[in-house]
Write an enzyme that holds these catalytic residues in place. Structure first.
Site, PDB file in Angstrom:
ATOM      1  N   HIS A  97      98.801  53.086 -56.978  1.00 39.38           N
ATOM      2  CA  HIS A  97      99.030  52.064 -56.695  1.00 39.38           C
ATOM      3  C   HIS A  97      99.649  51.986 -55.411  1.00 39.38           C
ATOM      4  O   HIS A  97     100.498  53.084 -55.070  1.00 39.38           O
ATOM      5  CB  HIS A  97      99.901  51.154 -57.737  1.00 39.38           C
ATOM      6  N   ASP A 117     106.881  56.758 -55.915  1.00 35.12           N
ATOM      7  CA  ASP A 117     106.256  55.440 -56.827  1.00 35.12           C
ATOM      8  C   ASP A 117     105.834  54.568 -55.936  1.00 35.12           C
ATOM      9  O   ASP A 117     106.713  53.454 -55.486  1.00 35.12           O
ATOM     10  CB  ASP A 117     107.350  54.947 -57.620  1.00 35.12           C
ATOM     11  N   GLU A 151     101.085  46.698 -58.677  1.00 35.43           N
ATOM     12  CA  GLU A 151     101.047  47.276 -59.904  1.00 35.43           C
ATOM     13  C   GLU A 151     102.472  47.072 -60.548  1.00 35.43           C
ATOM     14  O   GLU A 151     102.622  46.795 -61.646  1.00 35.43           O
ATOM     15  CB  GLU A 151     100.908  48.630 -59.888  1.00 35.43           C
ATOM     16  N   GLU A 152     103.406  46.971 -59.609  1.00 33.35           N
ATOM     17  CA  GLU A 152     104.829  46.761 -60.038  1.00 33.35           C
ATOM     18  C   GLU A 152     105.176  45.386 -60.746  1.00 33.35           C
ATOM     19  O   GLU A 152     106.249  45.282 -61.066  1.00 33.35           O
ATOM     20  CB  GLU A 152     105.779  46.843 -58.884  1.00 33.35           C
ATOM     21  N   ASP A 179     100.226  57.975 -60.761  1.00 34.31           N
ATOM     22  CA  ASP A 179     101.402  57.285 -60.476  1.00 34.31           C
ATOM     23  C   ASP A 179     102.712  58.148 -60.419  1.00 34.31           C
ATOM     24  O   ASP A 179     102.937  58.488 -61.658  1.00 34.31           O
ATOM     25  CB  ASP A 179     101.534  56.222 -61.209  1.00 34.31           C
ATOM     26  N   HIS A 256     112.154  52.789 -57.797  1.00 35.93           N
ATOM     27  CA  HIS A 256     112.606  51.260 -57.758  1.00 35.93           C
ATOM     28  C   HIS A 256     114.016  51.269 -57.121  1.00 35.93           C
ATOM     29  O   HIS A 256     114.611  50.279 -57.437  1.00 35.93           O
ATOM     30  CB  HIS A 256     112.581  50.497 -58.843  1.00 35.93           C
TER      31      HIS A 256
END
Ligand SMILES: N[C@H](Cc1ccc(I)cc1)C(=O)NO
Ligand SMILES: [Zn+2]
Ligand SMILES: [Zn+2]
Length: 291
Positions: A97, A117, A151-152, A179, A256
């Site tokens: 992603h 990520d 995606e998130e 991922d 994140h």
């Protein structure tokens, strides 16, 4: 069939994969302020990947690059297609992603580098595309590389695409998700996730690693929920697999957050290269099967 019978091609192409190229792509992608699915940066990052993949495709008439527009947000997914020769109706999908996040409050000015990520996964795949093109690889099946949007926020880009493929009764023989490929949390190198994936294809991947990458250690783990885009393909009944950088317990603590940077991964892409190697073997072995 999950036969391993394309040694000549795989062993010619594997050594051409370079971690320096993977590093460069991670750097470029993590330089965007963020790649969140609703921001101008997120749209720009998608356009940049499309232009990179178009450059790699060069003048090959059997290779096309498109951006898949999603109805409810501006960031597009990117799809590169290598049309198969005599078994083009069957398709192999490799994805990652392109979006990044720092959580629910992410907006236009948020800093979300998303180096691991999932810039790492897109970079691992981009290096596979480069070598397949440089080596003039011609698959018998159609091989598609995908950089998914959004995606998130619930695997939304891959869900749109997998549903569209199912609607069109596309014969996807397998889908591989990358991922997070660059943070080595454990002694083992590659972890095959066993939930929301296909057991037979996971065994094929373990065999590919044993055969082509004998120095790599393969482990198994679980997410416990639909934790990345492989789950979108699995949900449509397609065989999906998810080779991951670490075990669940030792996964990258920086994701994140603004600390998901190359610096937090020792400014190297050696771990991510292993996933390029596995993905190349997967693409060539599965892509080379006739009707
Ligand atoms: N939830 C996933 C990341 C993720 C996936 C597996 C494990 I173990 C730990 C973390 C995500 O944020 N994908 O973008
Ligand atoms: Zn991710
Ligand atoms: Zn994430």
């Amino acid at each position: 069939s999950y036969a391993i019978d394309n040694q000549a091609i795989v062993n010619k192409l594997l050594p051409q994969l370079q971690d320096s190229n993977v590093l460069g792509t991670i750097q470029s992608l993590s330089n965007y302020q963020n790649r969140f699915y609703t921001t101008s940066h997120g749209v720009s990052a998608s356009n940049w990947i499309a232009s990179q993949w178009k450059q790699l495709a060069g003048s090959r008439s059997d290779v096309t690059v498109e951006q898949f527009a999603h109805a409810n947000w501006p960031q597009k997914s990117v799809i590169l297609t290598i049309k198969g020769s005599d078994n083009a109706a069957e398709t192999v999908v490799l994805g990652g992603h392109l979006d990044s996040t720092v959580g629910s409050g992410t907006g236009e000015s948020s800093r979300a580098p998303g180096a691991d990520d999932d810039a790492s996964g897109v970079a691992s795949l981009t290096e596979v595309i480069r070598v397949l093109m440089a080596g003039n690889y011609q698959p018998r099946r159609t091989v598609k590389f995908m950089a998914y949007a959004a995606e998130e926020v619930g695997l939304r880009g891959s869900a749109d695409i997998a549903k569209r493929f199912k609607q069109q009764q596309a014969k996807v023989v397998g889908a591989l998700q990358l991922d997070m490929t660059n943070y080595q949390g454990d002694a083992e190198d590659i972890f095959l996730f066993t939930d929301y994936t296909n057991a037979a294809q996971n065994t094929f991947l373990a065999n590919l690693a044993k055969y082509y990458l004998p120095t790599l250690k393969v482990g198994y783990s679980k997410c416990g929920y639909a934790c990345s885009d492989h789950a979108s393909w699995n949900a449509q009944g397609y065989a999906a697999s998810f080779p991951f950088e670490s075990s669940f317990n030792n996964s990258n603590p920086y994701i994140h957050s603004r600390n998901d940077t190359l610096a937090s991964m020792d400014n190297q892409a050696e771990h991510a290269l292993k996933f390029s190697q596995l993905a190349l073997a997967y693409a060539v072995e599965l892509g080379s099967d006739g009707p």
